[in-house]
Design a protein around this motif. Structure first.
Motif, PDB file in Angstrom:
ATOM      1  N   ALA A  28       0.838  -1.206   0.000  1.00 40.39           N
ATOM      2  CA  ALA A  28       0.000   0.000   0.000  1.00 40.39           C
ATOM      3  C   ALA A  28       0.871   1.253   0.000  1.00 40.39           C
ATOM      4  O   ALA A  28       0.594   2.219  -0.723  1.00 40.39           O
ATOM      5  N   GLN A  29       1.916   1.230   0.799  1.00 36.52           N
ATOM      6  CA  GLN A  29       2.814   2.380   0.873  1.00 36.52           C
ATOM      7  C   GLN A  29       3.516   2.623  -0.459  1.00 36.52           C
ATOM      8  O   GLN A  29       3.673   3.770  -0.889  1.00 36.52           O
ATOM      9  N   LEU A  30       3.932   1.556  -1.119  1.00 40.89           N
ATOM     10  CA  LEU A  30       4.584   1.698  -2.424  1.00 40.89           C
ATOM     11  C   LEU A  30       3.627   2.281  -3.464  1.00 40.89           C
ATOM     12  O   LEU A  30       4.028   3.134  -4.273  1.00 40.89           O
ATOM     13  N   TYR A  52      -2.776   9.180 -11.298  1.00 42.31           N
ATOM     14  CA  TYR A  52      -2.521   9.435  -9.869  1.00 42.31           C
ATOM     15  C   TYR A  52      -3.719   8.997  -9.032  1.00 42.31           C
ATOM     16  O   TYR A  52      -3.571   8.298  -8.029  1.00 42.31           O
ATOM     17  N   GLN A  53      -4.924   9.412  -9.442  1.00 38.85           N
ATOM     18  CA  GLN A  53      -6.121   9.058  -8.684  1.00 38.85           C
ATOM     19  C   GLN A  53      -6.339   7.551  -8.640  1.00 38.85           C
ATOM     20  O   GLN A  53      -6.730   7.006  -7.602  1.00 38.85           O
ATOM     21  N   ALA A  54      -6.078   6.888  -9.739  1.00 41.34           N
ATOM     22  CA  ALA A  54      -6.233   5.426  -9.777  1.00 41.34           C
ATOM     23  C   ALA A  54      -5.254   4.750  -8.814  1.00 41.34           C
ATOM     24  O   ALA A  54      -5.627   3.827  -8.078  1.00 41.34           O
ATOM     25  N   LEU A  55      -4.007   5.216  -8.806  1.00 38.96           N
ATOM     26  CA  LEU A  55      -3.018   4.649  -7.880  1.00 38.96           C
ATOM     27  C   LEU A  55      -3.398   4.929  -6.430  1.00 38.96           C
ATOM     28  O   LEU A  55      -3.237   4.070  -5.557  1.00 38.96           O
ATOM     29  N   ARG A  56      -3.898   6.123  -6.161  1.00 42.62           N
ATOM     30  CA  ARG A  56      -4.327   6.462  -4.796  1.00 42.62           C
ATOM     31  C   ARG A  56      -5.470   5.556  -4.346  1.00 42.62           C
ATOM     32  O   ARG A  56      -5.506   5.099  -3.211  1.00 42.62           O
ATOM     33  N   ALA A  59      -4.049   2.222  -3.552  1.00 37.25           N
ATOM     34  CA  ALA A  59      -3.332   2.303  -2.278  1.00 37.25           C
ATOM     35  C   ALA A  59      -4.318   2.327  -1.116  1.00 37.25           C
ATOM     36  O   ALA A  59      -4.133   1.613  -0.118  1.00 37.25           O
ATOM     37  N   ASP A  60      -5.366   3.135  -1.235  1.00 37.20           N
ATOM     38  CA  ASP A  60      -6.366   3.210  -0.166  1.00 37.20           C
ATOM     39  C   ASP A  60      -7.030   1.862   0.078  1.00 37.20           C
ATOM     40  O   ASP A  60      -7.233   1.462   1.231  1.00 37.20           O
ATOM     41  N   ALA A  66      -5.236  -4.209   4.545  1.00 33.08           N
ATOM     42  CA  ALA A  66      -4.237  -4.457   5.583  1.00 33.08           C
ATOM     43  C   ALA A  66      -4.820  -4.234   6.974  1.00 33.08           C
ATOM     44  O   ALA A  66      -4.574  -5.008   7.900  1.00 33.08           O
ATOM     45  N   ILE A  67      -5.616  -3.186   7.123  1.00 32.82           N
ATOM     46  CA  ILE A  67      -6.239  -2.900   8.418  1.00 32.82           C
ATOM     47  C   ILE A  67      -7.249  -3.990   8.771  1.00 32.82           C
ATOM     48  O   ILE A  67      -7.271  -4.480   9.912  1.00 32.82           O
TER      49      ILE A  67
END
Length: 96
Positions: A28-30, A52-56, A59-60, A66-67
């Motif tokens: 997620a961090q990467l 950018y939005q797609a990668l964000r 990641a989210d 993960a949570i």
């Protein structure tokens, strides 16, 4: 073949689950880092911003996974710990 006692086996499983969880957070961090690096590039346009939005979003979602995974680990292994301590103390109740 290696044999583990119940507590050692449980701890080994928990450790493995936590290692997998760390990997999810790292992924997620990467993704997040890659997204922000796009913003640093010159020539930011609509296409780059959409990427950018797609990668964000990816990641989210990975952070959420993960949570959720960490919550499951805590739930599963706190339950396993309670069940083990009750069986060791002689107070095991299968209704737990």
């Amino acid at each position: 073949m290696k044999y583990y006692s119940a507590p050692a086996h449980t701890q080994a499983c928990r450790d493995f689950a936590l290692e997998c969880n760390c990997q999810l957070f790292e992924e997620a961090q990467l993704l997040s880092q890659a997204a922000f690096e796009l913003l640093d590039k010159t020539g930011l346009d609509a296409e780059v911003f959409a990427h950018y939005q797609a990668l964000r979003r990816k990641a989210d979602l990975k952070f959420e996974d993960a949570i959720d995974h960490l919550r499951l680990i805590e739930q599963e292994f706190s339950t396993a710990s309670v069940l083990h301590s009750k069986s060791v103390d002689g107070g095991f109740d299968s209704r737990v």
